[in-house]
Design an enzyme around this catalytic site. Structure first.
Site, PDB file in Angstrom:
ATOM      1  CG  HIS A  42      20.134 -23.191 -17.100  1.00  0.00           C
ATOM      2  ND1 HIS A  42      19.992 -21.987 -17.801  1.00  0.00           N
ATOM      3  CD2 HIS A  42      19.884 -24.215 -17.639  1.00  0.00           C
ATOM      4  CE1 HIS A  42      18.985 -22.649 -18.709  1.00  0.00           C
ATOM      5  NE2 HIS A  42      19.209 -23.900 -18.797  1.00  0.00           N
ATOM      6  CB  CYS A  82      21.173 -23.123 -21.768  1.00  0.00           C
ATOM      7  SG  CYS A  82      19.949 -24.250 -22.052  1.00  0.00           S
ATOM      8  CD  GLU A  84      20.893 -19.430 -15.117  1.00  0.00           C
ATOM      9  OE1 GLU A  84      19.928 -19.821 -15.920  1.00  0.00           O
ATOM     10  OE2 GLU A  84      21.988 -19.580 -15.506  1.00  0.00           O
TER      11      GLU A  84
END
Length: 213
Positions: free
Chosen positions: A193, A82, A195
């Site tokens: 992202h 990001c 995650e």
């Protein structure tokens, strides 16, 4: 010496990044750290971030982390996420601020929503938020096992425009085509992202943990 150091400069929720890496790297020592010495001693480095680019650059310098991050980007497996991707570039429109200058190019804002119409007569929203397809533009070990066009989770109003097209590892469509991943040598960096991107994101993180550039 940590197996994976997640750079903490006070911007973003790093716990979710840590938990996701721990999930795919069983037995590895994963640390969240603001200590430049720990970053330098680690085997590989993850450089995430959320928030405004000027704040991120200011906080990185306030913690004395810039030299350690630059050293890591030059010498070991390095994953930017990001804002951590955007900070690698030379300049950002957001706050008219200089980045780390690892890559040539700029960070620019999406066009105003009214200039990005949708087929149903509406307009795309800025920030770009939600799941979107990522089209791989260059083969890379971090794409292993991830189908081309798989979906990842995005939250951003700005995106990178590399000066060198050879850096582009993936692109995504959102009113226009934009660069959603870049790669060179030991660095891989993404706008999305991983995650928060379910199985595809975990696979990318698993590939990073095992990557030996």
């Amino acid at each position: 010496m940590a197996d994976v150091a997640i750079v903490d400069y006070g911007m973003g929720n790093l716990r979710s990044v840590c938990k996701a890496i721990e999930h795919v790297a069983e037995g590895a020592e994963v640390v969240i750290t603001s200590d430049p010495a720990v970053v330098r001693a680690s085997t590989r480095v993850v450089f995430p971030g959320q928030g405004a680019m000027p704040d991120c650059m200011r906080e990185l310098d306030a913690r004395g982390l810039r030299p350690a991050v630059l050293d890591a980007a030059a010498s070991k497996p390095f994953l930017g996420i990001c804002i951590g991707q955007q900070m690698l570039f030379a300049h950002s429109e957001e706050g008219d601020v200089s980045g780390l200058g690892v890559f040539p190019g700029n960070v620019v804002r999406f066009p105003p929503a009214e200039s990005m119409p949708t087929a149903d007569g509406g307009h795309l929203k800025v920030p770009h938020m939600g799941w979107n397809q990522v089209w791989q533009r260059a083969s890379h070990p971090l794409w292993a096992g991830i189908p081309d066009g798989d979906r990842f989770y995005f939250v951003h109003s700005y995106h990178v425009v590399p000066a060198d097209a050879a850096l582009i590892a993936a692109e995504t469509e959102y009113g226009q085509r934009f660069t959603s991943a870049v790669a060179r040598d030991n660095i891989f960096a993404v706008q999305f992202h991983p995650e928060k991107s379910a199985a595809a994101g975990l696979r990318l993180l698993s590939n990073f943990v095992g990557w030996a550039p």
